[in-house]
Design a protein around this motif. Structure first.
Motif, short mmCIF file in Angstrom:
data_model
loop_
_atom_site.label_atom_id
_atom_site.label_comp_id
_atom_site.label_asym_id
_atom_site.label_seq_id
_atom_site.Cartn_x
_atom_site.Cartn_y
_atom_site.Cartn_z
N PHE A 236 0.98 -0.74 0.56
CA PHE A 236 -0.69 0.22 -0.37
C PHE A 236 0.98 1.49 -0.08
O PHE A 236 0.87 2.16 -0.48
CB PHE A 236 -1.13 0.29 0.93
N GLU A 237 1.86 1.29 1.10
CA GLU A 237 3.29 2.14 0.64
C GLU A 237 3.83 2.44 -0.83
O GLU A 237 3.94 3.88 -1.07
CB GLU A 237 4.24 2.09 2.33
N LEU A 241 3.11 5.38 -3.24
CA LEU A 241 4.47 6.65 -3.50
C LEU A 241 5.01 6.79 -4.87
O LEU A 241 4.92 7.95 -5.17
CB LEU A 241 5.92 5.55 -3.30
N SER A 242 3.94 5.80 -5.75
CA SER A 242 3.73 5.86 -6.79
C SER A 242 2.43 7.01 -6.98
O SER A 242 2.27 7.93 -8.25
CB SER A 242 3.71 4.64 -7.48
N GLY A 243 1.37 7.30 -6.21
CA GLY A 243 -0.04 7.64 -6.34
C GLY A 243 -0.71 6.48 -7.08
O GLY A 243 -0.64 5.96 -7.87
N VAL A 244 -2.00 6.53 -6.03
CA VAL A 244 -2.92 6.02 -6.30
C VAL A 244 -3.72 6.16 -7.82
O VAL A 244 -3.78 5.02 -7.91
CB VAL A 244 -3.93 6.68 -4.84
N ASP A 245 -3.57 7.08 -8.44
CA ASP A 245 -4.38 6.79 -9.50
C ASP A 245 -3.59 6.27 -10.96
O ASP A 245 -3.78 5.78 -11.35
CB ASP A 245 -4.01 8.76 -9.79
N LEU A 246 -2.62 6.63 -10.49
CA LEU A 246 -1.47 5.99 -11.30
C LEU A 246 -1.57 3.66 -10.96
O LEU A 246 -1.85 2.91 -12.29
CB LEU A 246 0.03 6.01 -11.25
N ARG A 248 -4.50 2.41 -10.10
CA ARG A 248 -5.47 2.15 -10.25
C ARG A 248 -5.94 1.82 -11.27
O ARG A 248 -6.79 1.12 -12.46
CB ARG A 248 -6.66 3.41 -9.86
N ASP A 249 -4.97 3.11 -12.27
CA ASP A 249 -5.23 2.86 -14.47
C ASP A 249 -4.41 1.84 -14.85
O ASP A 249 -4.73 0.85 -15.81
CB ASP A 249 -4.50 3.69 -14.98
N TYR A 255 -5.24 -5.83 -14.31
CA TYR A 255 -5.89 -7.47 -13.43
C TYR A 255 -6.74 -8.32 -14.56
O TYR A 255 -7.14 -9.31 -14.31
CB TYR A 255 -7.10 -6.82 -12.99
N PRO A 256 -7.48 -8.32 -15.70
CA PRO A 256 -8.13 -8.75 -16.43
C PRO A 256 -7.38 -9.88 -17.34
O PRO A 256 -7.57 -11.49 -17.60
CB PRO A 256 -8.19 -8.63 -18.21
N HIS A 257 -5.48 -9.67 -17.05
CA HIS A 257 -4.72 -10.73 -17.75
C HIS A 257 -3.77 -11.17 -16.44
O HIS A 257 -3.27 -12.41 -17.04
CB HIS A 257 -3.53 -9.92 -18.23
N LEU A 258 -4.43 -11.84 -15.96
CA LEU A 258 -3.53 -12.52 -14.24
C LEU A 258 -4.17 -13.70 -14.02
O LEU A 258 -5.28 -13.84 -14.27
CB LEU A 258 -3.81 -11.39 -13.55
#
Length: 313
Positions: A236-237, A241-246, A248-249, A255-258
């Motif tokens: 979560f940290e 550090l990279s940005g929640v919005d990044l 999320r995108d 996710y569909p490919h995992l």
């Protein structure tokens, strides 16, 4: 204030049992190691001596080796071994019938207010508690990671019948033996650690199966990349550090490919059928030229070095 145990009993002297005894005694608490076979206790004594020597060599043992060893007793008499314990920690084989037999004995032989804890990594604590319904409120999960004297976290798992008092007493015990408790409030399969570990493993298997990268390169990507970073910051940290919005995108795209397999990868069966079942066979997913004890020691040395570098021990 919750009282911490003045005496602990560990039932099962195998891979985890001896390590649990070492950590409890290392923290200053007397511990009785119990097993139904004297030969298992003899093996455990050697492992205890090796573990204490290793900790001393790695400058991870503050107390005198003999003083720590002197806090560990061994017995084949379960009833006598648990009679004075405030907390009993079961670490026998991962078989609910075997555990049921042990807990039935503990329910009768341990004191009426002793915490009855299981080190299971996969059997629901609720199921264990249901084998001894009269004392189910005192049954709790206490899942340590191997080796217990090096790995700092312990899962305290609440079963459906586990009382708040039992959870708190177990949490206090873990803290008292210089380990960091993670309280698992819902008794879900795999608790926390194994859910994360097997989610990562499933994706690693999938990447290899699909020919995306070699097994050795996936191993390195986790060990020398992902794990190296997560040794200092959690997931979560990392997002923060990279940005929640990044993130999320990226998640929406990725996710569909995992992997979402419901069955174990065929890579398991391929190794098993080839007699490559791990370090004891000299081969598993990797080949091992050194004997198992040397492979384990090399792993432990790496863990010890990381803990020293992080100032955790």
């Amino acid at each position: 204030m919750t009282e911490t145990p003045h005496a602990v009993s560990v039932v099962g002297a195998g891979t985890m049992g001896h390590g649990l005894a070492v950590q409890v005694a290392r923290a200053g608490t007397p511990v009785t190691l119990i097993d139904h076979r004297e030969s298992n206790l003899a093996d455990a004594r050697e492992r205890i001596d090796d573990a204490l020597a290793f900790l001393a060599e790695e400058s991870l043992l503050d107390a005198d080796v003999e003083a720590v060893r002197g806090r560990i007793d061994e017995t084949t008499d379960v009833e006598a071994g648990v009679g004075d314990a405030d907390l009993v920690l079961e670490t026998v084989s991962e078989d609910v019938d075997v555990k049921a037999e042990v807990f039935d004995t503990l329910a009768d032989a341990a004191s009426d207010d002793a915490v009855l804890a299981s080190n299971t990594s996969g059997i629901p604590i609720t199921d264990v508690g249901e084998t001894v319904p009269a004392v189910a409120d005192r049954v709790v999960g206490c899942h340590w990671w191997n080796p217990p004297y090096l790995m700092p976290l312990v899962e305290v798992v609440r079963g459906e019948a586990t009382s708040d008092e039992t959870v708190e007493r177990t949490r206090a015990f873990v803290d008292s033996v210089d380990r960091d408790p993670i309280v698992v409030e819902r008794d879900v399969p795999g608790f926390v650690w194994n859910r994360i570990q097997f989610a990562v493993l499933r994706e690693c298997m999938h990447i290899v199966e699909e020919g995306v990268a070699s097994l050795s390169d996936v191993e390195r990507a986790v060990r020398d990349g992902y794990a190296l970073r997560t040794a200092t910051v959690g997931p979560f940290e990392t997002v923060d550090l990279s940005g929640v919005d990044l993130f999320r995108d990226i998640a929406a795209e990725l996710y569909p490919h995992l992997a979402d397999d419901d069955e174990p990868s065929p890579l398991f069966d391929e190794r098993i059928e080839a007699g490559r079942n791990g370090v004891e066979d000299g081969a598993g997913f990797r080949d091992y030229d050194d004997p198992p004890a040397a492979v384990v020691r090399r792993r432990n040395e790496r863990i010890a070095a990381i803990r020293r570098a992080l100032g955790d021990d």
